[in-house]
Every structure is written in C-alpha cells, then in structure tokens.
Design an enzyme around this catalytic site. Structure first.
Site: not given
Ligand code: GTP
Ligand code: SPV
Ligand code: MN
Length: 593
Positions: A366, A70, A198, A249-251, A364, A207, A278, A227, A254-255
C-alpha cells in the site's frame, strides 16, 4: 501535556497504568513532530529511506511477513446481546473481550512511548464529522494517522468542546497472530486492537471507527457510514454530478475515484474530481437529497496494478511525501510493484528478488498519502455540508453472469441489489483469494451490527420528501472464455458513468429487463473502443437461467439472517424472481408442438 477534558484525561491515565509506558506523547500533528517521528523510525529501521531525488519525502515500511492484511477471523463486534452483532460478525461478550484484551495490554508498553492521537474524521468544521482518540505504541501508526485523518491540536479542541470521542487502544504487541485481536464495543464507542501493526487493524480511525463504530452510531442518528468512494463527474457544460460507489476491498474504488477520462472525453471537456476513495458518510439534507463527506484525509491505497496506464493520477499523487508499505525496491532505491516498468532487486520482505518467492511487492502492499496531493482533488472535498449525490453504485468482481451495468427500479430494489452483492475475495484480507462470496454493500467485514437491521436502516431513507440518488450495479470484472477481462475498465469506466448520468437526467430511455434497466442499444458511448459486438452483447446480456438461479441463491442468503431481515427485502427478491419467471423463454415442448 494533558487534556482539560476530564473523561479523556482519566482514560489516558487508566491506559498508562495498564500498559506502563516509559513516556506519554500527546500528538499535535505539526510538521516538526512528523519529522521527529520519521528520524526516529529511520534509526529503528521502522522506515527505510527511498530515493530522495526521484521520491522526495518517501519512505518504505516493511511489516512483519505474518502481518500484511486485515484479519477478519480475528475481528469481533462485542455487543451485550449477541443477536445485535448479527451472523455477519464474529461476536464475543463484552466482559470476556475486555478481560482478554486487558490481559494482553498489561505492561505491553514498558520501556516504550505511548502516543495519544486526537483525530477528526471529516472536515474539522463539518457537522457530519466525528472525533476519536487513538492510543498506540507504534510511531508508524502515528505517521499514518497524521496523513489519513485530521490529527492533532484542532481535533483535540473539538473533542474538548464536544466532550465526546471514540476511544481506540492499540498496541503492536509481539505481532504474534496467536495473540492478535481487533475488538469493537459499539455500545461503549470503544475499540481495542492488539498484535497487528497493519492498515485497517491498526489505523483505528479507518475501518474500526469510520465504518464499524460509525455504522452503529449512524443507525440511531439517521445517517449512513459506508465503504464507498465519492467522485464528481463534470460534463462539458460544467455541471458536476457526484457518485458514491461501494466495491469490496481491492475491487477498484481508488481507481474509479481518480479516473482519467478517455482522450475523446477530455477533448470534449469532461473532468473527474476526487472526493474520497474508501469511506463515505452520508445523511439527508434539508432539500431531501443525500449529502456525502469523505471522513478521511488521505489514501491508504493498493500499490500493485497502479501504473501510468491504469491510474496516472495516483502515480503522480504518490511521487512525493508518501509512506510505502511492503513494496519492492529497484537498484536505485525507488519503490516498485507489479505493473510498473523497471525491475525490482529487493522484494517486500527485503530479500534479493527471486520470482520463485512470488511477487516482488506484496499483493496487498500500500501507499499512504495526503488526499490533497491528488491532482484531481475536488475543490468541494472539504465542504462542511458534503456534496449532494446523484447516484449510488454497487459492484464487485464477478467473472460471469452480472452485466456491465444495470439500474435498480427504485430505492428498495437498489437496497436488494446492494444486499445481493457478491465478489471474489482479494489479498486485502488474509485467507483464500478468488473465492466468490456475498459481500452486501461491500460491508461484510465492516458493518458494526446485524445485517438485517442494517438493510432495514437503508430502506428507511425512502420516505416522503426524500430525493434519493438512483442506484446502479456495475461489473468491471466480467471474463471471457480465455480468462481475460472483457471490459477495458479504468478510464473507460467513464462511459458507464455517463450513461448513469444520462439516466439521472432523463436522457436515456434504457431497456427494461426483469433484473432492472440496462443500456438500450447504442446508449453506451463506446466511441473508438475496439470492442466487437459479440463482446458488447455478452457484457449487456441478461442470462435468464443464470439469473433465475442467482435469485434463488439471493433468497437463501436473505433467509440466513433470520427474523431481523426486513420483509420488504424478501418481497423485493420475490418480485424480481417472479418477473424473471414471467419473462422465461417459451418451454421447448411448446416450441416443438
Ligand atoms: P481497498 O483500498 O482495498 O478498499 O481497494 P479499492 O477498492 O480502492 O481497489 P483499487 O482501486 O485499489 O483496485 C484494486 C485492484 O483492482 C488494482 O490492482 C487495480 O488495478 C484493479 N482495478 C481497478 N479498477 C479496475 C478496472 O476497472 N478493471 C480491472 N480489470 N481492474 C481494475
Ligand atoms: C480495505 O481492505 O478495504 C482497505 C485497506 O481499504 S485496510 O485499511 O487495511 O482496511
Ligand atoms: Mn477499503
């Protein structure tokens, strides 16, 4: 094809006149249509076939190397009054923005196919769902929208019945970062996006619609577009509590949404159900509780770090019928990223892998996959009325200060905690990574209007008869002196969720502190985790001096939004600051005398 809804047909005609495509294709969402698109993209090189023995139905897409995330600095909210967009958004006057975009769109689809994508965000029969139509010249966008939304005939029928829809116009253009803009016109329910193919820049249902436009609509209609992931936690008695969590994002959304309980919990009968990973749309139900739906139909998830150790659920979800974007490949043509076993031979840009060029998969990179393929896909994920929430969780990447978990005193305190959220930036957006910034409710890049009005809207849910979820804050990312994470995270996060549920059910008294309620000694079930007591103490410590400084910084942050910031939030910040003051350790001189 055409539409019997005049407003839709007129808009499609206007766009075609402006962009001058060679042909127009109305997407019906069928399997046959998807297969045709895939065959077409395999010919043009937009998709590359992956190993069909190990990964049936899986393809790789390599985006332009300058188009991998983004672009927040090129994303605008174009309200008539600049003040309505707020200091949290980039703003451009609507007339200027339309003129700029229409100049870019002029003739941009010459010789190409223009795809018309009717889609529904949310279960097709849900009163909480909302529809839109995206027009694009990218078959990759069509293929992704088919997975991420309910796209096609059923959505078109709903649009024609309701007569209203969000308009999204997209072209990949020349993929020139100098000619790239993502414009939102919330007052016109319109999006115009040019120059990127992208993710969040191009899949306009995600988004752009489901957060920026929807948050604006939600404000006047009395609901929330957030979000957040949505997850169901089933205890051994068979009771399920639903939790929504906002992490930037990426925090970790999903996990957490796909969490697999630790061994002991599994034996005891705990189960985790995935509703969304998400985005969450929620509104109060007749019983006063907040009900949530996942407006999406698929996951556009971060690949790196996804492994059998961290998220085996995701790994089995993406074993088939998945589009991978910007991952590396192995010698036998399997998708690969950092965190997986095996080794890459070709990097995300298609070059022979050389560690000197950085990671093999883009940080990033996906996967796009249907939500239904997730082994823990909740049987209630498509409930038209949504699932009732027991808890809302905020969290971010905070290497220091912020404890593993704490609970807000009440709703208003919870809104302050969400507003005060901070996190280190990630690769999900272009720009520096690892910089701590405020990201209120994980919505900094996505709130479609002034944050002051947004917090006021959040506060408004606390009214007579409301049975609101409890609000918590978590931090999975606390680091030790050596820079490693103190908390094991992933599956073990269930231990923290269990404590929250105990709080919701009145089973854990907790420990009251000025910043909120923390787990009392022994309340977090750490079981067979090999965490030494010093680490646990650090994770659950409230550092007085650090928090006093944090509250001052939060106060300044709230003031940066000016007069639209609700007084109630200022008062809440002052209440916590005062509580900290009163709990201050005795000054040294007093001790010495
Ligand atoms: P977006 O799709 O961008 O919104 O991201 P998201 O919030 O869904 O993040 P996602 O679950 O994909 O995790 C992003 C990164 O954080 C990955 O590299 C994971 O491995 C890492 N991660 C997720 N959960 C944990 C956790 O509990 N501990 C640690 N240390 N890392 C984590
Ligand atoms: C984010 O960045 O929070 C995502 C990926 O989930 S995107 O669809 O590019 O916004
Ligand atoms: Mn997101």
């Amino acid at each position: 094809m055409s539409s019997k809804l005049e407003a839709l047909q007129r808009w499609v005609d206007e766009v075609a006149k402006l962009t001058r495509p060679a042909q127009i294709h109305w997407c019906d969402g069928s399997d046959a249509e998807y297969q045709q698109l895939v065959q077409h993209m395999l010919k043009t090189g937009d998709l590359i076939e992956l190993n069909q023995q190990t990964h049936p139905g899986c393809y790789l897409h390599r985006s332009s190397p300058s188009d991998v995330a983004r672009v927040e600095h090129l994303t605008f909210v174009c309200t008539k009054d600049e003040e309505d967009a707020g200091p949290n958004n980039h703003w451009m006057a609507p007339t200027e923005a339309h003129a700029k975009m229409d100049a870019l769109f002029e003739g941009c689809m010459e010789g190409r196919t223009m795809y018309v994508i009717p889609y529904c965000m949310g279960p097709i029969d849900s009163p909480l769902a909302r529809c839109g139509v995206e027009i694009t010249d990218s078959p990759y966008v069509v293929a992704n929208m088919r997975t991420m939304t309910r796209m096609g005939a059923a959505a078109l029928a709903r649009i024609e019945r309701e007569g209203s829809f969000v308009k999204g116009l997209h072209s990949t253009g020349e993929l020139d970062p100098e000619r790239r803009f993502i414009m939102h016109f919330p007052e016109e329910l319109t999006i115009k996006s040019y120059g990127s193919g992208y993710g969040g820049n191009a899949l306009l249902g995600k988004k752009c619609h489901a957060l920026r436009i929807a948050s604006y609509q939600a404000k006047s209609e009395g609901w929330l577009a957030e979000h957040m992931l949505i997850v169901g936690i089933e205890n051994p008695k068979g009771e399920t509590h639903y939790v929504a969590a906002a992490f930037p994002s990426a925090c970790g959304k999903t996990n957490l949404a796909m969490l697999i309980p630790p061994e002991g919990y599994r034996q005891d009968g705990w189960k985790v159900w995935t509703v969304g990973d998400d985005i969450c749309w929620m509104r109060p139900g007749a019983d006063g509780r907040l009900y949530a739906i996942n407006p999406e139909a698929g996951y556009f998830g971060v690949a790196p770090g996804t492994s059998d150790n961290t998220n085996p659920n995701a790994l089995s979800t993406i074993a088939r019928d998945t589009i991978y974007t910007n991952v590396a490949i192995t010698a036998d043509n399997q998708p690969w990223w950092e965190g997986l076993p095996g080794k890459p031979v070709t990097d995300w840009q298609g070059r022979p892998y050389d560690p000197a060029n950085g990671p093999a998969a883009h940080p990033n990179s996906r996967f796009t996959v249907s939500a239904k393929q997730c082994p823990t896909w909740s049987p209630h994920a498509e409930d038209a009325q949504g699932v009732p929430l027991s808890a809302i969780v905020f969290g971010g990447r905070r290497p220091s200060l912020i404890p593993l978990v704490f609970e807000a005193k009440d709703w208003a305190h919870g809104v302050l905690i969400g507003a005060a959220m901070g996190s280190e930036t990630t690769a999900a957006a272009t720009g520096a990574v690892g910089v701590l910034r405020r990201d209120s409710m994980a919505m900094k890049p996505f709130a479609g209007y002034h944050y002051g009005d947004y917090f006021r809207h959040w506060l408004s849910f606390d009214k007579p008869g409301a049975k609101l979820p409890k609000i918590f804050h978590v931090n999975w990312f606390r680091k030790g002196e050596d820079g490693s994470f103190l908390w094991p995270g992933y599956g073990d996060n269930l231990r923290v969720l269990e404590w929250m549920i105990d709080r919701v059910e009145g089973r854990a008294p907790g420990k009251q502190t000025p910043i909120g309620t923390l787990p009392a000694h022994g309340e977090l079930k750490l079981g067979d985790l090999s965490l030494d007591s010093a680490t646990v103490d650090t994770l659950l410590d409230v550092d007085h001096a650090g928090w006093t400084a944090e509250l001052a910084a939060i106060g300044e942050y709230l003031h940066s939004f000016g007069a639209r910031m609700p007084q109630q939030l200022h008062a809440e910040q002052q209440r916590v600051a005062k509580a900290l003051d009163e709990a201050a350790p005795a000054p040294r001189s007093a001790v010495a005398s």
